[in-house]
Design a protein around this motif. Sequence first.
Motif, mmCIF file in Angstrom:
data_model
loop_
_atom_site.group_PDB
_atom_site.id
_atom_site.type_symbol
_atom_site.label_atom_id
_atom_site.label_comp_id
_atom_site.label_asym_id
_atom_site.label_seq_id
_atom_site.Cartn_x
_atom_site.Cartn_y
_atom_site.Cartn_z
ATOM 1 N N GLY A 212 0.811 -1.223 0.000
ATOM 2 C CA GLY A 212 0.000 0.000 0.000
ATOM 3 C C GLY A 212 0.837 1.263 0.000
ATOM 4 N N GLU A 213 0.201 2.364 0.425
ATOM 5 C CA GLU A 213 0.862 3.670 0.439
ATOM 6 C C GLU A 213 1.943 3.707 1.499
ATOM 7 N N LEU A 214 3.000 4.430 1.209
ATOM 8 C CA LEU A 214 4.066 4.623 2.189
ATOM 9 C C LEU A 214 3.538 5.470 3.341
ATOM 10 N N GLU A 215 3.715 4.953 4.540
ATOM 11 C CA GLU A 215 3.239 5.632 5.748
ATOM 12 C C GLU A 215 3.960 6.974 5.916
ATOM 13 N N GLU A 216 3.230 7.988 6.365
ATOM 14 C CA GLU A 216 3.860 9.293 6.639
ATOM 15 C C GLU A 216 4.817 9.150 7.807
ATOM 16 N N LYS A 217 5.978 9.746 7.680
ATOM 17 C CA LYS A 217 6.942 9.737 8.794
ATOM 18 C C LYS A 217 7.515 11.134 8.913
ATOM 19 N N LYS A 218 7.937 11.478 10.104
ATOM 20 C CA LYS A 218 8.568 12.770 10.322
ATOM 21 C C LYS A 218 9.863 12.821 9.510
ATOM 22 N N GLU A 219 10.142 13.978 8.928
ATOM 23 C CA GLU A 219 11.382 14.122 8.180
ATOM 24 C C GLU A 219 12.498 14.584 9.123
ATOM 25 N N VAL A 220 13.647 13.953 9.024
ATOM 26 C CA VAL A 220 14.810 14.438 9.773
ATOM 27 C C VAL A 220 15.920 14.713 8.764
ATOM 28 N N TRP A 221 16.922 15.481 9.172
ATOM 29 C CA TRP A 221 18.005 15.818 8.238
ATOM 30 C C TRP A 221 19.335 15.319 8.766
ATOM 31 N N ILE A 222 20.103 14.700 7.864
ATOM 32 C CA ILE A 222 21.449 14.294 8.247
ATOM 33 C C ILE A 222 22.435 14.921 7.259
ATOM 34 N N THR A 223 23.680 15.056 7.686
ATOM 35 C CA THR A 223 24.691 15.643 6.814
ATOM 36 C C THR A 223 25.632 14.537 6.345
ATOM 37 N N VAL A 224 25.727 14.379 5.033
ATOM 38 C CA VAL A 224 26.593 13.338 4.489
ATOM 39 C C VAL A 224 27.700 13.998 3.675
ATOM 40 N N ASP A 225 28.944 13.833 4.128
ATOM 41 C CA ASP A 225 30.095 14.468 3.488
ATOM 42 C C ASP A 225 29.816 15.953 3.222
ATOM 43 N N GLY A 226 29.264 16.595 4.217
ATOM 44 C CA GLY A 226 29.035 18.037 4.139
ATOM 45 C C GLY A 226 27.729 18.461 3.500
ATOM 46 N N LYS A 227 26.987 17.505 2.935
ATOM 47 C CA LYS A 227 25.741 17.865 2.259
ATOM 48 C C LYS A 227 24.542 17.382 3.070
ATOM 49 N N LYS A 228 23.560 18.282 3.244
ATOM 50 C CA LYS A 228 22.367 17.891 4.017
ATOM 51 C C LYS A 228 21.409 17.079 3.164
ATOM 52 N N ILE A 229 20.935 15.948 3.699
ATOM 53 C CA ILE A 229 19.931 15.171 2.979
ATOM 54 C C ILE A 229 18.773 14.826 3.914
ATOM 55 N N PRO A 230 17.559 14.714 3.360
ATOM 56 C CA PRO A 230 16.410 14.359 4.188
ATOM 57 C C PRO A 230 16.347 12.849 4.428
ATOM 58 N N ALA A 231 15.785 12.451 5.560
ATOM 59 C CA ALA A 231 15.611 11.034 5.873
ATOM 60 C C ALA A 231 14.280 10.852 6.590
ATOM 61 N N ARG A 232 13.822 9.614 6.665
ATOM 62 C CA ARG A 232 12.583 9.325 7.385
ATOM 63 C C ARG A 232 12.922 8.888 8.805
#
Lengths: 106, 376
Positions: free
Chosen positions: A11-31
């Motif tokens: 089914g549909e992907l469940e909503e999750k809070k977005e968190v941010w991590i920094t990978v090699d200096g670049k910010k990326i979103p994560a669930r």
Amino acid sequence: MSRIENHIILGELEEKKEVWITVDGKKIPAREGEPILSALLANGIKVQNISAKKHEPRGYFCGIGRCTNCVMTVNGDPNVRTCVTLVEDGMVVETQDGLGKWEGQE
Amino acid sequence: MNKDVEILVIGAGPAGLSAAIEAARYGADVLVVDENDKPGGQLFKQIHKFFGSRRHQAGVRGIDIGTELLNEVQELGVEVMLNTVAYGIYPNDEGVALCVDGETGMIVHPQKIIMATGASENPLAFPGWTLPGVVGAGAIQTMINVHRVPVGKRVLMIGSGNVGLIVTYQLLQSGAEVAGILEAAPALGGYGVHSAKVRRAGVPIYTGHTILEAVPNEDLSGIKGAIIAKVDERFQPIKGTEQFIEADCIGIAVGLTPDIALPSMARVGFTNGGRLGTQVPLHDRNMMTTKDGIYVAGDSSGVEEASTAIEEGKLAGIAAAEALGKMDAEAAAGAKAKVWESMNQLRTGPFGDGRAQAKEEIIRKMDEWKVENNAC
Ligand SMILES: Cc1cc2nc3c(=O)[nH]c(=O)nc-3n(C[C@H](O)[C@H](O)[C@H](O)COP(=O)(O)OP(=O)(O)OC[C@H]3O[C@@H](n4cnc5c(N)ncnc54)[C@H](O)[C@@H]3O)c2cc1C
């Protein structure tokens, strides 16, 4: 970001809070609640470390914490298994070179 | 920190959870530990329907079986500690060392230990096998079904046993393209239901083929495909039959190896379990190893399936409860006989027969060990 949004069985992907991590200096979103590795894959990052002997890029193999092919330096700690370590907001993740270094180590 | 329990179950997969449920049902005080943040082991990635008879939950998806097991564990009040690794076991009853949340150390003193630690995927060596994008088929299953991330746009699967077939189909269900399934043998392996599904879906099938190399992209950060070739009757590649298959991910489905770190630390006896694994703990019909009070169950006692892992877990749980005096010998014998009947049904058919024989061989060697060591 690439996710399997609509799944024929799950089914549909469940909503999750977005968190941010920094990978090699670049910010990326994560669930929230997901391992670092899946956040990397969702953001198109395939390489987790550079091998110690041949200095070649390496990526995950088993995805369940057994093989250690996916280790990275996380918040300054080397050799963290990204497939079984969950993301936290503000986490700093780095592609590991060889066996890695502890923060402050020469 | 120290803790006493009657039974410590290590691993909260189908085997460990079933063991805990049975033992708790007969009144034992059980603690389950698992290093993951969620229980269920590999079950929550198995979105396919199981088959066999209704009694074996045929028609029910692995994820739903997992939920059922968790509900039972909760109803029985079994304590489950997650994010908890069992990393050491000391001789002379000095306990099992746990690390909780990567920080806190703890020693548990159990009267009985059930080791249900599962298995890990086998790699396959060929030029390029270490490139990012060459991954285990089980890892693909975990990423697409549990974490809901694509592993690639176009995936080539190596190996057509059940895991290779199931994951191929699940890749299609996730929206990925499958470049093909490669199998060195002349025919697809695995159960007919699974191979029929991938055939019907039109997945290109390369039986009698092997992979020669994974072809890297320019900066070695991934792959752009694989070179495959036909094999002769001695499984050697035939010159001139090479072809390039485009793919950005290669799944390796060439079997699993029992996770035996803890049984080895406990110095239990091992044997070559043939198709179940080259190093498996010797065990008897109660799933007890050569160390009194230490039991194994599921993949760590020989790689099979989720359904057999459940039955083996039950056996270990009943046997441990019996050994603690929670039930009399007659009641235990009855309960175990029921599980064995169910297990024997699971171990039938073209694949099951071989597993049944391999299991019986392990049990036979254990009997020999008992005679040699006056342990009867
Ligand atoms: C990736 C993968 C995919 C699979 N897919 C299928 C499939 O689709 N269909 C099928 O029938 N079979 C599949 N199998 C085969 C498998 O036999 C079963 O599905 C089943 O999950 C085995 O149950 P188990 O309880 O023995 O092990 P698992 O389900 O693997 O559970 C073992 C648990 O123990 C934990 N553990 C291990 N060591 C420790 C320790 N020292 N401390 C704490 N915890 C520990 C592990 O993290 C894990 O959660 C798969 C196996 C794997 C590895």
